[in-house]
Design an enzyme around this catalytic site. Structure first.
Site, mmCIF file in Angstrom:
data_model
loop_
_atom_site.group_PDB
_atom_site.id
_atom_site.type_symbol
_atom_site.label_atom_id
_atom_site.label_comp_id
_atom_site.label_asym_id
_atom_site.label_seq_id
_atom_site.Cartn_x
_atom_site.Cartn_y
_atom_site.Cartn_z
ATOM 1 N N ILE A 193 1.285 -1.004 0.066
ATOM 2 C CA ILE A 193 0.075 -0.477 0.115
ATOM 3 C C ILE A 193 1.023 1.098 0.266
ATOM 4 C CG2 ILE A 193 -1.859 1.514 1.113
ATOM 5 C CD1 ILE A 193 -2.517 -1.453 2.281
ATOM 6 N N PRO A 194 1.144 1.760 -1.194
ATOM 7 C CA PRO A 194 2.051 3.078 -1.112
ATOM 8 C C PRO A 194 1.693 4.268 -0.972
ATOM 9 C CG PRO A 194 0.907 2.547 -3.325
ATOM 10 C CD PRO A 194 0.362 1.486 -1.917
ATOM 11 N N CYS A 195 1.307 4.063 1.137
ATOM 12 C CA CYS A 195 1.569 5.471 1.202
ATOM 13 C C CYS A 195 3.060 6.329 1.198
ATOM 14 C CB CYS A 195 1.450 5.375 3.027
ATOM 15 S SG CYS A 195 2.893 4.270 3.797
ATOM 16 N N HIS A 196 4.050 5.654 1.006
ATOM 17 C CA HIS A 196 5.561 6.154 0.777
ATOM 18 C C HIS A 196 4.793 7.429 -0.664
ATOM 19 C CE1 HIS A 196 5.580 2.606 -1.616
ATOM 20 N NE2 HIS A 196 6.788 3.714 -2.536
#
Length: 278
Positions: free
Chosen positions: A243-246
């Site tokens: 889950i690409p919160c970056h």
């Protein structure tokens, strides 16, 4: 003189207080709207915009948090009764929808869950990855295995753990090997509020090599004034990188904080940008 925005805020604050004080009665939309002198349709729209979730979902969250406290010291039947729910089946449905587990599983700290976990290397450091039979439930960057396992166990204190690399974990780890054909095979088993799940789902739509902002994510999920709540949900992401919160940065262009370190966030963004340009 009060502005309309101030008046609206006061009404939503009053509605939140009303729900908190009357959740055992499980008030309907009409009742809560009447308490702040608004029509149900107008109140529904205003509450969702200000609170980032609907009045019904907010009532469910309040009820669930109270039930969690009750389950520590009482039976499932008593917890349902004291929360104002008409049956234990309603409490069961509420837990499944928001927590991803039954009330009994929550009461026993995930006692009935069997979680496989393993450690792996990635371009950005060592990882601990874990999965239930339903999907990957946890992935985090950890340089030290003992600390990594302790953080995992804190999430599911009474689950049964097996150090074992299974197919669910393997499919998730393919994401670092550029085998994007494996992405549809990645299954996730996440616990979170409806708002958190909406935010995490929105993050999955940010393409590789692209970035978004907290405000954009808030707008995408239909809650344009909930940027701060979006930030909190992003900070609660239990599955690093998948889950690409970056890929979410501040509106001014600065990268901002990252649960696993701002330096790592910068490195990931650069690594992805290079591969997206290939």
């Amino acid at each position: 003189m009060k502005t309309q925005e101030h008046i609206n805020y006061n009404r939503i604050a009053a509605a939140i207080d009303y729900i908190r004080n009357h959740f055992r009665e499980q008030p309907g939309l009409d009742e809560v709207a009447e308490s702040v002198h608004l029509s149900p349709a107008h109140f529904q729209r205003m509450f969702t915009e200000w609170a980032g979730t609907s009045p019904k979902k907010f009532l469910q969250y309040i009820s669930l948090e109270y039930a969690k406290g009750m389950l520590k010291e009482s039976t499932i039947f008593d917890a349902a009764f004291e929360t104002g729910l008409s049956s234990t089946s309603r409490l069961h449905d509420l837990f499944i929808a928001i927590e991803g587990m039954t009330p009994a599983e929550y009461k026993h700290g995930g006692k009935n869950l069997v979680i496989n976990y393993s450690f792996a290397e990635s371009p950005f450091g060592n990882l601990v990855v874990a999965a239930t039979p339903k999907g990957v439930c946890y992935m985090a960057f950890h340089d030290e295995e003992t600390a990594g396992f302790e953080d995992l166990r804190a999430k599911f204190p009474n689950a049964t753990f097996q150090r074992k690399l299974d197919l669910l974990q393997q499919n998730a780890l393919f994401i670092f090997q550029h085998d994007w054909s494996k992405l549809p095979e990645i299954k996730l088993h996440l616990r979170g509020t409806d708002f958190q799940l909406k935010v995490w789902e929105s993050l999955l739509k940010i393409p590789l090599g692209k970035l978004s902002t907290y405000g954009t994510i808030a707008a995408n999920i239909g809650s344009p004034s909930a940027s701060r709540a979006v930030g909190t949900a992003i900070g609660s992401n239990p599955v690093a990188y998948l889950i690409p919160c970056h890929r979410v940065i501040q509106s001014g262009g600065t990268f901002g904080d990252y649960m696993w370190g701002s330096t790592r966030k910068t490195a990931i963004i650069g690594w992805e940008a290079a591969r997206a340009g290939q």
